[in-house]
Design a protein around this motif. Structure first.
Motif, PDB file in Angstrom:
ATOM      1  N   ALA A 129      74.352  32.067  28.259  1.00 46.81           N
ATOM      2  CA  ALA A 129      73.089  32.124  27.513  1.00 46.81           C
ATOM      3  C   ALA A 129      72.412  30.758  27.500  1.00 46.81           C
ATOM      4  CB  ALA A 129      73.345  32.601  26.084  1.00 46.81           C
ATOM      5  N   THR A 130      73.226  29.700  27.535  1.00 48.86           N
ATOM      6  CA  THR A 130      72.656  28.352  27.484  1.00 48.86           C
ATOM      7  C   THR A 130      71.755  28.111  28.701  1.00 48.86           C
ATOM      8  OG1 THR A 130      74.675  27.648  26.385  1.00 48.86           O
ATOM      9  CG2 THR A 130      73.242  25.905  27.180  1.00 48.86           C
ATOM     10  N   LYS A 131      72.210  28.614  29.856  1.00 46.62           N
ATOM     11  CA  LYS A 131      71.435  28.429  31.094  1.00 46.62           C
ATOM     12  C   LYS A 131      70.066  29.114  30.953  1.00 46.62           C
ATOM     13  CE  LYS A 131      71.970  29.098  36.100  1.00 46.62           C
ATOM     14  NZ  LYS A 131      71.453  30.441  36.480  1.00 46.62           N
ATOM     15  N   ILE A 132      70.084  30.342  30.451  1.00 47.91           N
ATOM     16  CA  ILE A 132      68.820  31.078  30.289  1.00 47.91           C
ATOM     17  C   ILE A 132      67.923  30.361  29.273  1.00 47.91           C
ATOM     18  CG2 ILE A 132      67.780  33.257  29.522  1.00 47.91           C
ATOM     19  CD1 ILE A 132      70.367  34.651  30.485  1.00 47.91           C
ATOM     20  N   ALA A 133      68.529  29.921  28.173  1.00 49.56           N
ATOM     21  CA  ALA A 133      67.742  29.255  27.127  1.00 49.56           C
ATOM     22  C   ALA A 133      67.112  27.965  27.655  1.00 49.56           C
ATOM     23  CB  ALA A 133      68.620  28.968  25.911  1.00 49.56           C
ATOM     24  N   LEU A 134      67.910  27.208  28.426  1.00 49.45           N
ATOM     25  CA  LEU A 134      67.376  25.955  28.982  1.00 49.45           C
ATOM     26  C   LEU A 134      66.212  26.235  29.935  1.00 49.45           C
ATOM     27  CD1 LEU A 134      70.611  23.833  29.622  1.00 49.45           C
ATOM     28  CD2 LEU A 134      68.721  23.267  28.069  1.00 49.45           C
ATOM     29  N   VAL A 159      79.895  35.179  19.883  1.00 49.65           N
ATOM     30  CA  VAL A 159      80.354  33.791  19.834  1.00 49.65           C
ATOM     31  C   VAL A 159      79.274  32.946  20.514  1.00 49.65           C
ATOM     32  CG1 VAL A 159      82.210  32.188  20.421  1.00 49.65           C
ATOM     33  CG2 VAL A 159      82.741  34.606  19.966  1.00 49.65           C
ATOM     34  N   GLN A 160      78.595  32.132  19.719  1.00 50.69           N
ATOM     35  CA  GLN A 160      77.448  31.391  20.249  1.00 50.69           C
ATOM     36  C   GLN A 160      77.856  30.192  21.069  1.00 50.69           C
ATOM     37  OE1 GLN A 160      75.017  31.144  16.391  1.00 50.69           O
ATOM     38  NE2 GLN A 160      73.526  31.406  18.002  1.00 50.69           N
ATOM     39  N   ASP A 161      79.084  29.748  20.871  1.00 49.54           N
ATOM     40  CA  ASP A 161      79.534  28.503  21.477  1.00 49.54           C
ATOM     41  C   ASP A 161      81.013  28.676  21.793  1.00 49.54           C
ATOM     42  OD1 ASP A 161      80.605  25.965  21.852  1.00 49.54           O
ATOM     43  OD2 ASP A 161      79.245  25.035  20.408  1.00 49.54           O
ATOM     44  N   SER A 162      81.361  28.677  23.089  1.00 48.24           N
ATOM     45  CA  SER A 162      82.733  29.026  23.479  1.00 48.24           C
ATOM     46  C   SER A 162      83.756  27.991  23.000  1.00 48.24           C
ATOM     47  CB  SER A 162      82.831  29.217  24.992  1.00 48.24           C
ATOM     48  OG  SER A 162      82.475  28.012  25.637  1.00 48.24           O
ATOM     49  N   THR A 163      83.294  26.777  22.646  1.00 49.75           N
ATOM     50  CA  THR A 163      84.267  25.792  22.135  1.00 49.75           C
ATOM     51  C   THR A 163      84.843  26.231  20.790  1.00 49.75           C
ATOM     52  OG1 THR A 163      82.603  24.479  20.954  1.00 49.75           O
ATOM     53  CG2 THR A 163      83.021  23.881  23.247  1.00 49.75           C
ATOM     54  N   LEU A 164      84.184  27.188  20.144  1.00 49.95           N
ATOM     55  CA  LEU A 164      84.677  27.695  18.855  1.00 49.95           C
ATOM     56  C   LEU A 164      85.999  28.434  19.011  1.00 49.95           C
ATOM     57  CD1 LEU A 164      81.380  29.121  17.394  1.00 49.95           C
ATOM     58  CD2 LEU A 164      82.858  27.487  16.226  1.00 49.95           C
ATOM     59  N   ILE A 165      86.214  29.006  20.212  1.00 49.94           N
ATOM     60  CA  ILE A 165      87.397  29.856  20.403  1.00 49.94           C
ATOM     61  C   ILE A 165      88.672  29.057  20.143  1.00 49.94           C
ATOM     62  CG2 ILE A 165      88.648  31.308  22.055  1.00 49.94           C
ATOM     63  CD1 ILE A 165      85.944  32.044  23.282  1.00 49.94           C
ATOM     64  N   PRO A 180      68.668  24.056  24.438  1.00 51.38           N
ATOM     65  CA  PRO A 180      69.912  24.855  24.436  1.00 51.38           C
ATOM     66  C   PRO A 180      70.090  25.665  23.149  1.00 51.38           C
ATOM     67  CG  PRO A 180      70.411  22.578  23.902  1.00 51.38           C
ATOM     68  CD  PRO A 180      68.917  22.642  24.092  1.00 51.38           C
ATOM     69  N   ILE A 181      69.015  26.307  22.688  1.00 51.31           N
ATOM     70  CA  ILE A 181      69.077  27.146  21.485  1.00 51.31           C
ATOM     71  C   ILE A 181      69.216  28.590  21.967  1.00 51.31           C
ATOM     72  CG2 ILE A 181      67.862  27.881  19.385  1.00 51.31           C
ATOM     73  CD1 ILE A 181      68.658  24.942  19.321  1.00 51.31           C
ATOM     74  N   THR A 182      70.422  29.130  21.785  1.00 45.35           N
ATOM     75  CA  THR A 182      70.771  30.364  22.497  1.00 45.35           C
ATOM     76  C   THR A 182      70.629  31.624  21.656  1.00 45.35           C
ATOM     77  OG1 THR A 182      73.053  30.065  21.808  1.00 45.35           O
ATOM     78  CG2 THR A 182      72.435  29.176  23.969  1.00 45.35           C
ATOM     79  N   ASN A 183      70.267  31.476  20.382  1.00 47.17           N
ATOM     80  CA  ASN A 183      70.388  32.670  19.548  1.00 47.17           C
ATOM     81  C   ASN A 183      69.487  33.828  19.991  1.00 47.17           C
ATOM     82  OD1 ASN A 183      68.190  31.284  18.622  1.00 47.17           O
ATOM     83  ND2 ASN A 183      68.695  31.427  16.443  1.00 47.17           N
ATOM     84  N   THR A 184      68.246  33.526  20.387  1.00 42.26           N
ATOM     85  CA  THR A 184      67.367  34.647  20.769  1.00 42.26           C
ATOM     86  C   THR A 184      67.824  35.273  22.085  1.00 42.26           C
ATOM     87  OG1 THR A 184      65.818  33.008  21.646  1.00 42.26           O
ATOM     88  CG2 THR A 184      65.346  33.908  19.470  1.00 42.26           C
ATOM     89  N   THR A 185      68.362  34.452  22.992  1.00 44.74           N
ATOM     90  CA  THR A 185      68.892  34.981  24.254  1.00 44.74           C
ATOM     91  C   THR A 185      70.071  35.916  23.952  1.00 44.74           C
ATOM     92  OG1 THR A 185      68.286  32.886  25.277  1.00 44.74           O
ATOM     93  CG2 THR A 185      69.781  34.303  26.511  1.00 44.74           C
TER      94      THR A 185
END
Lengths: 180, 386
Positions: free
Chosen positions: A116-121, A72-78, A127-132
């Motif tokens: 993951a957003t924190k690491i990506a930033l 789940v790339q974005d928790s707001t999706l839940i 805030p592109i989290t896919n590779t993380t």
């Protein structure tokens, strides 16, 4: 055969993530198939992408309904999408979130939440989290090796962009190794 | 060497290795990635041929027709409404006997508008006089392009071909595929030798009008060429197998048909899902197999009948609709005619229209219905919204 479903929003790179996982899986020595949920993509709309892994040639062409893994790339999706739909017992759900997961989780399913957003930033400045998330998926699933993932990333990106993405994936990998 | 590629990119790589002199196409979902990639290759000089940008599919195939008549090896690709817009030109291309190869990324036809997959587009052009071959996976889609050029340009044939692969399901899927080496492709597919061509020094006309004294014979010649193409396809498929190790010498392919009591028949990518479902049913003791149709035009009736000997129940998985036809779909009618035996039950199941997902369970259900003698029906209708 093992199956992965990725939930994201248009623009978050879910399809690219699925492709990179398939490429890394193939480099790790298994057969792989990646494909998007064939929708009309709009930025921000919920999207899905799928990956299959198998020791044999993959012939099945249907979408994935009973995944072993969910990202789940974005928790707001839940709140919008039933991201746990059909997940198999023993399955692993990897969620990018800075908060605790409050929603009820199916029995026998392991949820790994991390930011993951924190690491990506920090690593990419975006805030592109896919590779993380790919690094995290390598750690929790064991379907792809970090080496194969790094190779796939260095084929997809060039120069410092490749280095930064590999670093972000490696940080996530090291953080979550042994978590699931 | 196997590598993971998107289906459309694999097709573009195959087309590049066929060395077309002219490419003209107009982008349409889900064919777009093929022509995007080829346009990039042409801009980068990787493809030596000319890429002609046009404003519609009608112009795309018209440009291809002119280039082919001038003696060029020509390529195009399209889907759905794009193919229907080309329809007039399609009949001209085949009538003028120009060996153009065109990829069809199969997609449903509107209305209602759908960008998703079924096989209505190519099957709607059943009688356009083009060879039609269908791919089950990305590897087959790749390989069929080499075979198509070899067959189309053979002077015994001189017809155009659709190489059909399911839109999105194959065009947008990444999977392992072997892209043949250029040197081997050159050995398999030498440069195009036109049978005749537009040439200012030796003037001739093509596509002239034919009076009733001649038209009939042109159509007969067209039919004879299509009939001859079956053996040329087998020959070219066998030679491909010798060079590249993947044999395509048969126009139909059986899967677990030996001792089968029920045979499923289908075109394209759904054959993969069917094979997985068959393995499950076989484990449960159901004697079921698959006959995959690689060629729809020419229709391999004799080969099909031979492969289905002794089978009493046949279920056609139809991803198209011929409204008003008793069998509902285009494939069922052909099969029923080829079998021509009242003791064999041939039933059609229309499914997967407009991108409706076909799952293993769908195949189990279709086989169950076939065993009970229920068929010539839409499978999986949502009765609650009718």
């Amino acid at each position: 055969m093992r199956e992965l479903r990725i939930h994201g929003r248009g623009g978050q790179g879910s399809v690219t993530a699925a492709e990179l996982i398939a490429i890394a899986a193939f480099k790790s020595g298994v057969q792989a198939q990646a494909f998007p949920a064939f929708g009309v993509e709009r930025r921000g709309a919920p999207v899905q992408a799928f990956v299959r892994f198998s020791d044999k040639k993959i012939r099945l062409r249907s979408q994935i309904y009973q995944p072993n893994y969910v990202i789940v790339q974005d928790s707001t999706l839940i709140a919008d999408v039933n991201v746990f739909a059909g997940i198999q017992e023993g399955g692993i759900v990897l969620v990018n979130t800075e908060r605790e997961i409050k929603q009820s989780v199916p029995e026998g399913v392991k949820v790994v939440a991390f930011d993951a957003t924190k690491i990506a930033l920090e690593e990419l400045g975006l805030p592109i989290t896919n590779t993380t998330l790919l690094g995290a998926f390598a750690a929790v699933s064991g379907e792809i090796t970090l080496d194969a993932l790094s190779e796939a990333l260095s084929e997809r990106f060039t120069g410092t962009l490749a280095e930064k993405n590999i670093k972000a994936a490696t940080i996530a990998y090291n953080m979550l190794k042994g978590e699931a | 060497m196997l590598q993971i590629l998107e289906g459309s990119v694999a097709v573009a790589e195959a087309v590049k290795r066929c060395k077309p002199d002219v490419i003209s196409a107009y982008p349409i979902t889900p064919q777009t990635h093929i022509v995007e990639r080829l346009a990039e290759m042409a801009a980068d000089g990787e493809v030596e041929g000319e890429y002609i940008c046009v404003e519609s599919e009608f112009s795309a195939l018209s440009a291809c027709l002119g280039a082919s008549a001038a003696g060029s090896r020509v390529y195009s690709a399209t889907s759905a409404q794009g193919l229907i817009l080309m329809a007039e030109v399609c009949f001209n291309v085949s009538g003028m006997r120009q060996p153009i190869v065109m990829t069809i990324a199969n997609r449903a036809l509107g209305a209602p508008l759908s960008i998703w997959n079924d096989q209505q587009d190519s099957l709607a052009l059943r009688d356009s006089g083009w060879i039609q071959i269908y791919a089950e996976d990305v590897q087959e889609a790749t390989d069929l392009h080499f075979i198509a050029y070899k067959v189309c340009e053979d002077h015994r044939v001189l017809l155009p071909a659709f190489v059909c692969f399911d839109g999105f399901i194959l065009s947008h899927t990444y999977e392992p595929v072997d892209i043949p080496d250029q040197a081997l492709v050159d050995k398999y597919l030498p440069a195009f030798k036109p049978y005749n061509m537009l040439d200012a020094k030796n003037p001739l006309s093509m596509g002239m009008y034919a009076t009733p004294d001649y038209y009939h014979e042109f159509r007969y010649e067209h039919e004879m060429a299509m009939r001859r193409s079956a053996d040329v396809l087998r020959e070219a498929g066998a030679e491909f197998g010798k060079i590249f190790g993947r044999d395509y010498s048969k126009l139909v392919e059986g899967y677990r048909l030996e001792d089968a009591e029920i045979a499923l028949i289908a075109l394209g990518s759904v054959c993969g899902t069917i094979k997985d479902a068959i393995d499950e049913m076989r484990e449960a003791g159901i004697k079921v197999g698959l006959l995959k149709l690689r060629a729809f035009r020419p229709f391999p009736a004799d080969e099909l009948k031979q492969a289905l000997q002794g089978i009493k129940k046949i279920a056609i998985v139809e991803k198209n609709l011929s409204p008003g036809s008793r069998m509902l779909g285009a494939v069922g009618l052909e099969v029923k005619d080829a079998i021509n035996d009242s003791s064999v039950s041939v039933l059609s199941y229309v499914t997967g229209l407009g991108g409706r997902d076909i799952r293993k369970q769908s195949i189990h259900d279709i086989v169950d219905a076939c065993r009970e003698g229920k068929g010539d029906m839409f499978y999986g209708l949502r009765e609650e919204i009718l």
